[in-house]
Design a protein around this motif. Structure first.
Motif, PDB file in Angstrom:
ATOM      1  N   GLY A  30       0.837  -1.215   0.000  1.00 50.27           N
ATOM      2  CA  GLY A  30       0.000   0.000   0.000  1.00 50.27           C
ATOM      3  C   GLY A  30       0.864   1.253   0.000  1.00 50.27           C
ATOM      4  O   GLY A  30       0.627   2.186  -0.779  1.00 50.27           O
ATOM      5  N   GLU A  31       1.901   1.275   0.863  1.00 51.77           N
ATOM      6  CA  GLU A  31       2.803   2.445   0.915  1.00 51.77           C
ATOM      7  C   GLU A  31       3.518   2.633  -0.420  1.00 51.77           C
ATOM      8  O   GLU A  31       3.588   3.737  -0.951  1.00 51.77           O
ATOM      9  CB  GLU A  31       3.897   2.221   1.969  1.00 51.77           C
ATOM     10  CG  GLU A  31       3.508   2.576   3.379  1.00 51.77           C
ATOM     11  CD  GLU A  31       4.632   2.234   4.355  1.00 51.77           C
ATOM     12  OE1 GLU A  31       5.821   2.372   4.010  1.00 51.77           O
ATOM     13  OE2 GLU A  31       4.294   1.787   5.466  1.00 51.77           O
ATOM     14  N   TRP A  32       4.063   1.529  -0.937  1.00 51.09           N
ATOM     15  CA  TRP A  32       4.811   1.623  -2.204  1.00 51.09           C
ATOM     16  C   TRP A  32       3.908   2.106  -3.336  1.00 51.09           C
ATOM     17  O   TRP A  32       4.326   2.906  -4.175  1.00 51.09           O
ATOM     18  CB  TRP A  32       5.417   0.255  -2.574  1.00 51.09           C
ATOM     19  CG  TRP A  32       6.441  -0.261  -1.608  1.00 51.09           C
ATOM     20  CD1 TRP A  32       7.274   0.483  -0.819  1.00 51.09           C
ATOM     21  CD2 TRP A  32       6.738  -1.641  -1.317  1.00 51.09           C
ATOM     22  NE1 TRP A  32       8.064  -0.354  -0.060  1.00 51.09           N
ATOM     23  CE2 TRP A  32       7.766  -1.650  -0.344  1.00 51.09           C
ATOM     24  CE3 TRP A  32       6.244  -2.854  -1.773  1.00 51.09           C
ATOM     25  CZ2 TRP A  32       8.304  -2.826   0.167  1.00 51.09           C
ATOM     26  CZ3 TRP A  32       6.773  -4.037  -1.271  1.00 51.09           C
ATOM     27  CH2 TRP A  32       7.800  -4.023  -0.310  1.00 51.09           C
ATOM     28  N   ALA A  33       2.655   1.604  -3.336  1.00 45.90           N
ATOM     29  CA  ALA A  33       1.755   1.910  -4.457  1.00 45.90           C
ATOM     30  C   ALA A  33       1.330   3.376  -4.472  1.00 45.90           C
ATOM     31  O   ALA A  33       0.808   3.864  -5.478  1.00 45.90           O
ATOM     32  CB  ALA A  33       0.530   0.999  -4.408  1.00 45.90           C
ATOM     33  N   ARG A  34       1.538   4.076  -3.350  1.00 48.56           N
ATOM     34  CA  ARG A  34       1.219   5.513  -3.352  1.00 48.56           C
ATOM     35  C   ARG A  34       2.226   6.294  -4.203  1.00 48.56           C
ATOM     36  O   ARG A  34       1.945   7.361  -4.715  1.00 48.56           O
ATOM     37  CB  ARG A  34       1.232   6.063  -1.915  1.00 48.56           C
ATOM     38  CG  ARG A  34      -0.094   5.802  -1.197  1.00 48.56           C
ATOM     39  CD  ARG A  34      -0.251   6.744  -0.001  1.00 48.56           C
ATOM     40  NE  ARG A  34       0.579   6.336   1.109  1.00 48.56           N
ATOM     41  CZ  ARG A  34       0.222   5.430   2.012  1.00 48.56           C
ATOM     42  NH1 ARG A  34      -0.955   4.846   1.917  1.00 48.56           N
ATOM     43  NH2 ARG A  34       1.023   5.100   3.001  1.00 48.56           N
ATOM     44  N   VAL A  35       3.431   5.722  -4.340  1.00 51.61           N
ATOM     45  CA  VAL A  35       4.512   6.433  -5.038  1.00 51.61           C
ATOM     46  C   VAL A  35       4.882   5.761  -6.364  1.00 51.61           C
ATOM     47  O   VAL A  35       5.339   6.415  -7.296  1.00 51.61           O
ATOM     48  CB  VAL A  35       5.772   6.456  -4.130  1.00 51.61           C
ATOM     49  CG1 VAL A  35       6.882   7.291  -4.737  1.00 51.61           C
ATOM     50  CG2 VAL A  35       5.435   6.929  -2.726  1.00 51.61           C
ATOM     51  N   HIS A  36       4.706   4.438  -6.416  1.00 53.61           N
ATOM     52  CA  HIS A  36       5.158   3.675  -7.581  1.00 53.61           C
ATOM     53  C   HIS A  36       3.971   2.937  -8.218  1.00 53.61           C
ATOM     54  O   HIS A  36       2.942   2.767  -7.584  1.00 53.61           O
ATOM     55  CB  HIS A  36       6.203   2.625  -7.150  1.00 53.61           C
ATOM     56  CG  HIS A  36       7.358   3.220  -6.400  1.00 53.61           C
ATOM     57  ND1 HIS A  36       8.377   3.923  -7.029  1.00 53.61           N
ATOM     58  CD2 HIS A  36       7.652   3.239  -5.076  1.00 53.61           C
ATOM     59  CE1 HIS A  36       9.257   4.333  -6.118  1.00 53.61           C
ATOM     60  NE2 HIS A  36       8.841   3.932  -4.923  1.00 53.61           N
ATOM     61  N   GLN A  37       4.178   2.478  -9.447  1.00 51.91           N
ATOM     62  CA  GLN A  37       3.168   1.618 -10.087  1.00 51.91           C
ATOM     63  C   GLN A  37       3.610   0.178  -9.886  1.00 51.91           C
ATOM     64  O   GLN A  37       4.699  -0.204 -10.352  1.00 51.91           O
ATOM     65  CB  GLN A  37       3.110   1.923 -11.584  1.00 51.91           C
ATOM     66  CG  GLN A  37       2.318   3.168 -11.930  1.00 51.91           C
ATOM     67  CD  GLN A  37       2.366   3.395 -13.427  1.00 51.91           C
ATOM     68  OE1 GLN A  37       3.329   3.956 -13.943  1.00 51.91           O
ATOM     69  NE2 GLN A  37       1.350   2.943 -14.134  1.00 51.91           N
ATOM     70  N   ILE A  38       2.751  -0.603  -9.205  1.00 51.69           N
ATOM     71  CA  ILE A  38       3.179  -1.940  -8.819  1.00 51.69           C
ATOM     72  C   ILE A  38       2.168  -3.007  -9.235  1.00 51.69           C
ATOM     73  O   ILE A  38       0.955  -2.840  -9.043  1.00 51.69           O
ATOM     74  CB  ILE A  38       3.317  -2.004  -7.288  1.00 51.69           C
ATOM     75  CG1 ILE A  38       4.360  -1.003  -6.872  1.00 51.69           C
ATOM     76  CG2 ILE A  38       3.678  -3.398  -6.798  1.00 51.69           C
ATOM     77  CD1 ILE A  38       4.882  -1.169  -5.534  1.00 51.69           C
ATOM     78  N   ALA A  39       2.672  -4.083  -9.790  1.00 53.56           N
ATOM     79  CA  ALA A  39       1.858  -5.296  -9.973  1.00 53.56           C
ATOM     80  C   ALA A  39       2.551  -6.378  -9.156  1.00 53.56           C
ATOM     81  O   ALA A  39       3.780  -6.358  -9.006  1.00 53.56           O
ATOM     82  CB  ALA A  39       1.821  -5.675 -11.442  1.00 53.56           C
ATOM     83  N   VAL A  40       1.761  -7.299  -8.612  1.00 54.56           N
ATOM     84  CA  VAL A  40       2.344  -8.349  -7.774  1.00 54.56           C
ATOM     85  C   VAL A  40       1.971  -9.716  -8.349  1.00 54.56           C
ATOM     86  O   VAL A  40       0.817  -9.946  -8.723  1.00 54.56           O
ATOM     87  CB  VAL A  40       1.821  -8.265  -6.310  1.00 54.56           C
ATOM     88  CG1 VAL A  40       2.521  -9.292  -5.433  1.00 54.56           C
ATOM     89  CG2 VAL A  40       2.030  -6.875  -5.729  1.00 54.56           C
ATOM     90  N   VAL A  41       2.958 -10.600  -8.408  1.00 52.97           N
ATOM     91  CA  VAL A  41       2.711 -11.990  -8.830  1.00 52.97           C
ATOM     92  C   VAL A  41       3.096 -12.890  -7.661  1.00 52.97           C
ATOM     93  O   VAL A  41       4.180 -12.756  -7.103  1.00 52.97           O
ATOM     94  CB  VAL A  41       3.544 -12.344 -10.087  1.00 52.97           C
ATOM     95  CG1 VAL A  41       3.326 -13.805 -10.479  1.00 52.97           C
ATOM     96  CG2 VAL A  41       3.187 -11.429 -11.240  1.00 52.97           C
TER      97      VAL A  41
END
Ligand SMILES: Nc1ncnc2c1ncn2[C@@H]1O[C@H](COP(=O)(O)OP(=O)(O)OP(=O)(O)O)[C@@H](O)[C@H]1O
Ligand SMILES: O=c1ccn([C@@H]2O[C@H](COP(=O)(O)O)[C@@H](O)[C@H]2O)c(=O)[nH]1
Length: 228
Positions: A30-41
């Protein structure tokens, strides 16, 4: 940064899912996604191993055994999705096309995937998503701190590699025919895509979330750099 995080089964559910880790990693994502675009596998972990080993006693059909692993990884992906709540898109993509559709319909949300198709592992899904989504990097979060020159769990004298080229990665990934639930440090299908498309990767210990944050922020980190 636009990045695909590959959360290995060994990290997500080595001996069953660790509730504390699930909560911590969801909140970090959640914290990372505020700053970066993230997909998780997410990998298949314990259920994939247990069901796969049992399945192998009844069949040698590798596609069927792979399907068991794919379903296991999707169960893990569903659990992570539940833990992420509103941060994540509610659908789990089953192919690159579905990933792109879900991404378009859910701007700003984290998309969580498991397996896509037989004949590969979830490392390959990470590379496939990185390719079609235009991600800068795949971050493989696993249960070792680095890629080594040989398996550190088998050889005491294995030497850590701080940086490897795509060619070296392909060699380390091996060229043996794919078998369900049999792994090397990087799936050969993934190594091939990363190499052909020039997509950078980092291989790090998945339990060290501060370290993963440093990679996303473009800082120095502990782990192996692939292709950079
Ligand atoms: N050269 C190597 N360097 C580092 N680890 C290696 C190497 N060769 C084999 N391994 C093994 O790879 C394992 C980690 O990778 P692996 O992809 O199997 O697990 P994972 O991160 O749980 O991902 P997945 O869910 O896709 O299985 C390590 O536990 C280690 O024993
Ligand atoms: O795209 C995929 C992803 C996975 N599989 C099968 O599932 C198991 C578990 O995945 P891991 O990445 O190893 O945790 C894998 O060994 C494959 O058998 C698949 O077929 N296709």
């Amino acid at each position: 940064m636009k990045a695909v995080l590959k959360l290995g089964g060994s990290v997500f559910s080595a001996e069953g899912v660790d509730r504390d880790f699930l909560e911590t990693v969801s909140s970090k994502i959640g914290e990372w996604a505020r700053v970066h675009q993230i997909a998780v596998v997410v990998g298949g972990g314990k259920i994939s191993r247990e069901y796969g080993e049992l399945g192998r006693k009844f069949t040698s059909d590798e596609d069927l055994l792979d399907t068991v692993g794919i379903m296991a990884s999707r169960v893990n992906a569903s659990l992570l999705l539940a833990a992420l709540g509103d941060l994540a898109a509610t659908e789990i993509p089953k192919s690159e096309e579905e990933f792109l559709n879900i991404s378009e319909k859910n701007p700003g949300k984290v998309i969580v995937a498991g397996g896509f198709r037989p004949g590969q592992r979830t490392d390959a899904v990470s590379a496939e998503i990185a390719e079609v989504w235009g991600a800068e990097m795949v971050i493989k979060c696993t249960d070792v701190d680095y890629i080594y020159d040989k398996d550190p769990n088998k050889f005491e004298d294995a030497k850590k590699l701080e940086s490897v080229s795509f060619e070296e990665l392909k060699k380390l990934a091996g060229s043996e025919e794919h078998r369900a639930n049999v792994s090397t440090i990087m799936d050969p299908v993934a190594a091939k895509i990363l190499s052909e498309k020039g997509i950078k990767a980092a291989v790090v210990n998945g339990k060290d979330l501060e370290n993963i944050g440093r990679i996303l922020d473009g800082k120095e980190f502990k782990g192996t750099r692939v292709g950079f």
